[in-house]
Write a protein that holds these residues in place. Structure first.
Motif, PDB file in Angstrom:
ATOM      1  N   LEU A  50       0.960  -1.326  -0.437  1.00  0.00           N
ATOM      2  CA  LEU A  50      -0.364  -0.100   0.149  1.00  0.00           C
ATOM      3  C   LEU A  50       1.305   2.005  -0.488  1.00  0.00           C
ATOM      4  N   ASN A  51       1.957   1.367   0.900  1.00  0.00           N
ATOM      5  CA  ASN A  51       2.493   2.627   1.196  1.00  0.00           C
ATOM      6  C   ASN A  51       3.706   2.582  -0.240  1.00  0.00           C
ATOM      7  N   ALA A  58       0.663   4.199  -3.215  1.00  0.00           N
ATOM      8  CA  ALA A  58       0.401   5.716  -2.321  1.00  0.00           C
ATOM      9  C   ALA A  58       1.596   6.609  -2.837  1.00  0.00           C
ATOM     10  N   MET A  79       1.928  11.764   3.958  1.00  0.00           N
ATOM     11  CA  MET A  79       1.736  10.443   5.100  1.00  0.00           C
ATOM     12  C   MET A  79       2.661   9.346   4.481  1.00  0.00           C
ATOM     13  N   PRO A  80       2.569   8.896   2.706  1.00  0.00           N
ATOM     14  CA  PRO A  80       3.628   7.586   2.650  1.00  0.00           C
ATOM     15  C   PRO A  80       4.759   8.224   3.411  1.00  0.00           C
ATOM     16  N   TYR A  81       5.448   9.049   3.227  1.00  0.00           N
ATOM     17  CA  TYR A  81       6.773   9.195   3.625  1.00  0.00           C
ATOM     18  C   TYR A  81       6.930   9.727   5.386  1.00  0.00           C
TER      19      TYR A  81
END
Lengths: 328, 247
Positions: free
Chosen positions: B79-80, B83, B110-112
């Motif tokens: 998922l990440n 994203a 948010m993914p980072y």
């Protein structure tokens, strides 16, 4: 804005100490002064201390559970009490006391208590899952509230039915416990209550990202890398543990779970859920400590039910929110 | 034109499962999309535009075949990682809980961030850049429900930008906008494909805008899926069938 947040937290921490002090030394039929305090002061160590710690634990757990539920349902009017989750836990506690009595499980303190706690948690999980399934069919937060009320009525009716089958001693404990009370928890109970509450609250630290992402709904949270279904599953479990645990020891405590997160969002104009988690724990403790002090001092020599106080704080807030068609 | 496609449909069938029954909408499609493409997805209601967008973003599993993102099957991404490849802009409304425009845009980073979601100065720079690209700087501290539909849409696009993805998918972003906001929106998308070399797919019923701004059209009818360049659209039979004849 950052400075303000710090000052507000400082105020909350000071309030927590004041409320804790009042609850420890004044919330009872007689006040104790710090100078009289000794290690063998029975009232202080066996009555006040466990009651004050219970108020802190109950306030923290129910407020954190309320915060989680409001995020999961994306509904500022969600909470363990108003959605019937506390009632589900209560019903399971009654059932487990009856079943535990006939199975002779309750004679051992730790086995008996654990059995009751696990049953209460199971009750919370059941009702939360049921409400979640229903919430997919309705998109109005007010209707969801009504459904919660009905579930809570059904659990209440079943509970009354159970009381008919119980003997006089368990009936009395059912009734006093069913009214919600901070005073039934002993120091031995706290040996179970405290660690589970702490672990569950600490576990939430692993869910800071999901708690923030879930506010954006299923699709957007998946798209920013947060697994919606699995986070929701774990969060429901944690909120059920928090609610069930406290209900097992204190009975259903009204309106703290719904009101505290709302208050927190009014005080801190932020959408950061890690901040609200911390402030809910502080605010929830403060409110229950003050409620406990008031309940024991408003009328001399009479200890009012704690739910009377929490309802007076919580219910008007909920009504206010419904009028003010703006979601906090 | 880049030589490697950033999105590739390999013989895919799209649809969804409803009460045990499988409903397939788009069958056996082979398509490629490249960086710098601004692709308008057009078709009548219910033909599968949203299904296509949801499948492409990984929100719906494909029924058959494979979608490759940068030559790797979408099912192999976690998922990440996904994203950081694909950002979506949907029609759903979000708000409440003190959420401001800034909060939504910062969710794009948010993914980072670390597991406490702490924004570093680097994260903040990217968020600020996304906010100013979308022209919502003076509205960033407003609560979501205080924003007009146009500003709300720009906020969600800024969130998608803050995700720093090569691919951006938008599901009917122009639906509730006034005339000027619609044009501003498409100009913004055009700028993103031209300046940042993103691959942008946008579904819309505003055929005139799609013709004016998009480089390519993905025309979906009940019988056919065609990828055409916008210059050949007016003579395309499928495009005429889905409403192009009225332009």
């Amino acid at each position: 804005m950052q400075e303000n947040t710090g000052i507000k937290f400082l105020v909350l921490i000071i309030l927590l100490f004041i409320a804790g002090y009042l609850s420890l030394f004044f919330a009872g039929s007689e006040s104790i002064t710090v100078s009289e305090l000794s290690l063998n002061n029975f009232i202080f160590w066996q009555i006040r201390f466990p009651k004050t710690l219970t108020a802190i634990l109950a306030g923290s757990t129910l407020s954190a559970a309320g915060l989680i539920l409001q995020i999961i349902f994306r509904n500022p009017l969600a909470g363990p009490y108003v959605l019937g989750i506390s009632s589900g836990a209560s019903l399971m506690v009654s059932l487990s006391i009856l079943a535990g009595g006939s199975l002779n499980l309750l004679s051992n303190f730790f086995i008996g208590k654990s059995f009751i706690v696990v049953s209460a948690i199971a009750g919370s999980v059941l009702v939360t899952t049921l409400i979640l399934a229903i919430s997919k069919k309705v998109n109005s937060s007010v209707i969801l509230l009504l459904i919660g009320l009905m579930i809570s009525q059904i659990c209440g009716a079943l509970q009354i039915g159970l009381e008919y089958f119980s003997d006089a001693t368990s009936l009395k404990s059912f009734v006093t416990w069913g009214m919600g009370s901070l005073a039934n928890t002993t120091n031995f109970d706290l040996l179970i209550f405290l660690p589970i509450a702490l672990i569950s609250l600490l576990a939430l630290l692993f869910f800071i990202k999901p708690l923030n992402a879930l506010l954006l709904g299923e699709n957007y949270s998946q798209n920013i890398g947060v697994n919606f279904n699995s986070s929701r599953f774990y969060l429901i479990f944690i909120s059920s543990v928090l609610t069930g645990l406290t209900t097992a020891f204190c009975g259903p405590i009204a309106f703290v779970g719904i009101a505290v997160p709302i208050l927190s969002r009014m005080i801190f104009k932020s959408s950061k859920q890690q901040l609200h988690l911390a402030s809910c724990i502080l605010l929830g403790s403060i409110i229950l400590l003050f409620s406990d002090t008031l309940a024991n001092t408003l009328i001399k020599n009479i200890s009012l039910p704690i739910n009377m106080l929490t309802t007076f704080i919580g219910a008007p807030l909920v009504i206010y929110l419904m009028f003010k068609n703006k979601s906090w | 034109m880049e030589n490697k496609p950033c999105i590739e449909f390999k013989n895919i069938t799209l649809g969804y499962k409803k009460t045990g029954e499988t409903i397939s909408i788009l069958k056996n499609i082979n398509l490629s999309f490249f960086e710098g493409d601004l692709i308008g997805i057009v078709g009548l209601n219910g033909v599968g535009k949203s299904t296509l967008i949801k499948s492409l973003s990984g929100l719906l599993p494909v029924l058959k075949g494979e979608i490759l993102i940068d030559e790797k099957p979408i099912s192999n991404y976690n998922l990440n990682e996904l994203a950081k490849k694909i950002a979506i802009v949907l029609t759903e409304k979000i708000g409440g809980f003190n959420l401001t425009a800034f909060d939504v845009v910062s969710a794009g980073q948010m993914p980072y961030t670390n597991s406490f979601n702490k924004l570093s100065s680097h994260n903040l720079e990217i968020i600020d850049a996304a906010i100013s690209t979308c022209g919502i700087a003076e509205h960033q501290n407003k609560l979501l429900y205080e924003l007009s539909d146009g500003l709300f849409q720009k906020t969600i696009i800024a969130k998608a930008l803050a995700q720093q993805t090569p691919i951006m998918l938008l599901d009917e972003p122009s639906a509730f906008l006034d005339f000027a906001s619609k044009h501003e929106l498409f100009l913004l998308l055009k700028k993103l494909t031209e300046e940042q070399k993103k691959c942008v797919l946008v579904s819309s019923h505003d055929l005139d805008l799609i013709l004016k701004y998009c480089t390519k059209l993905l025309v979906i009818s009940t019988t056919k899926v065609e990828l055409i360049s916008s210059s050949e659209a007016k003579t395309n039979a499928t495009f005429k069938e889905i409403g192009g004849r009225f332009i």
